[in-house]
Design a protein around this motif. Structure first.
Motif, PDB file in Angstrom:
ATOM      1  N   LEU A   1       0.809  -1.212   0.000  1.00  0.00           N
ATOM      2  CA  LEU A   1       0.000   0.000   0.000  1.00  0.00           C
ATOM      3  C   LEU A   1       0.847   1.269   0.000  1.00  0.00           C
ATOM      4  O   LEU A   1       0.623   2.176  -0.798  1.00  0.00           O
ATOM      5  N   ILE A   2       1.829   1.344   0.881  1.00  0.00           N
ATOM      6  CA  ILE A   2       2.570   2.589   1.062  1.00  0.00           C
ATOM      7  C   ILE A   2       3.677   2.757   0.019  1.00  0.00           C
ATOM      8  O   ILE A   2       3.749   3.778  -0.658  1.00  0.00           O
TER       9      ILE A   2
ATOM     10  N   PRO B   1       4.357   1.332  -3.007  1.00  0.00           N
ATOM     11  CA  PRO B   1       4.000   1.585  -4.412  1.00  0.00           C
ATOM     12  C   PRO B   1       3.486   2.997  -4.668  1.00  0.00           C
ATOM     13  O   PRO B   1       3.818   3.614  -5.680  1.00  0.00           O
ATOM     14  N   ARG B   2       2.720   3.535  -3.745  1.00  0.00           N
ATOM     15  CA  ARG B   2       2.209   4.902  -3.936  1.00  0.00           C
ATOM     16  C   ARG B   2       3.318   5.930  -3.793  1.00  0.00           C
ATOM     17  O   ARG B   2       3.337   6.929  -4.505  1.00  0.00           O
ATOM     18  N   ALA B   3       4.246   5.683  -2.875  1.00  0.00           N
ATOM     19  CA  ALA B   3       5.382   6.605  -2.726  1.00  0.00           C
ATOM     20  C   ALA B   3       6.265   6.557  -3.969  1.00  0.00           C
ATOM     21  O   ALA B   3       6.757   7.597  -4.431  1.00  0.00           O
TER      22      ALA B   3
ATOM     23  N   LYS C   1       5.333   5.913  -6.944  1.00  0.00           N
ATOM     24  CA  LYS C   1       4.643   6.561  -8.056  1.00  0.00           C
ATOM     25  C   LYS C   1       5.013   8.036  -8.110  1.00  0.00           C
ATOM     26  O   LYS C   1       5.242   8.587  -9.180  1.00  0.00           O
ATOM     27  N   PHE C   2       5.100   8.671  -6.959  1.00  0.00           N
ATOM     28  CA  PHE C   2       5.452  10.087  -6.936  1.00  0.00           C
ATOM     29  C   PHE C   2       6.957  10.304  -7.035  1.00  0.00           C
ATOM     30  O   PHE C   2       7.400  11.288  -7.592  1.00  0.00           O
TER      31      PHE C   2
ATOM     32  N   ASP D   1       7.704   8.261 -10.744  1.00  0.00           N
ATOM     33  CA  ASP D   1       6.628   8.292 -11.736  1.00  0.00           C
ATOM     34  C   ASP D   1       6.408   6.925 -12.379  1.00  0.00           C
ATOM     35  O   ASP D   1       6.392   6.794 -13.603  1.00  0.00           O
TER      36      ASP D   1
ATOM     37  N   HIS E   1       3.796   3.521 -12.127  1.00  0.00           N
ATOM     38  CA  HIS E   1       2.505   3.063 -11.625  1.00  0.00           C
ATOM     39  C   HIS E   1       2.727   2.079 -10.476  1.00  0.00           C
ATOM     40  O   HIS E   1       3.640   1.254 -10.526  1.00  0.00           O
ATOM     41  N   PRO E   2       1.891   2.143  -9.424  1.00  0.00           N
ATOM     42  CA  PRO E   2       2.063   1.231  -8.279  1.00  0.00           C
ATOM     43  C   PRO E   2       2.052  -0.246  -8.654  1.00  0.00           C
ATOM     44  O   PRO E   2       2.807  -1.044  -8.086  1.00  0.00           O
TER      45      PRO E   2
ATOM     46  N   THR F   1       5.412  -1.169  -9.911  1.00  0.00           N
ATOM     47  CA  THR F   1       6.350  -1.251  -8.792  1.00  0.00           C
ATOM     48  C   THR F   1       6.268  -2.604  -8.104  1.00  0.00           C
ATOM     49  O   THR F   1       7.287  -3.265  -7.880  1.00  0.00           O
TER      50      THR F   1
END
Length: 117
Positions: free
Chosen positions: A59-60, A62-64, A66-67, A70, A72-73, A76
């Motif tokens: 959860l954490i 992959p989203r980090a 992404k930013f 750049d 996609h989660p 990742t």
């Protein structure tokens, strides 16, 4: 409560700086120390670390990423799984940079965008 709670907290924080395996090793050590308190406390500690790792890994991070890079989660997660399966810890460590490199090559040479003049 463990008499070594502060020391274990610092140990866990330092081990979490080690990519991929740091928090897992910290969870094992803390669970073994919790076993000196009682079996239910050790089981609860181990369950907490497993839930924490799953939340962090799926959860954490992959989203980090992404930013940060750049990517996609889903890419990742798949890159880390494939890299870890093929090359172990080293593969998991280089999986995200490799996924970014592959994405850049695909964007630049395989699927180039039309330039506007």
């Amino acid at each position: 409560m463990s008499p070594y709670a502060a020391a274990l907290g610092i140990f866990t924080a330092l081990m979490d700086l080690v990519p991929i395996v740091g928090s897992t090793l910290a969870g094992i050590v803390v669970s073994l120390v919790a076993l000196s308190v009682s079996l239910p406390v050790a089981i609860a500690t181990a369950v907490f670390y497993v839930v924490f790792r799953v939340a962090e890994d799926y959860l954490i991070v992959p989203r980090a990423m992404k930013f940060a890079v750049d990517v996609h989660p889903l890419v990742t997660v798949l890159a880390v799984l494939v890299g870890g399966a093929l090359l172990g810890i080293i593969g998991a460590l280089v999986a995200i940079p490799a996924a970014v490199a592959v994405g850049l090559v695909l964007d630049e040479y395989v699927f180039p965008k039309k330039e506007r003049n």
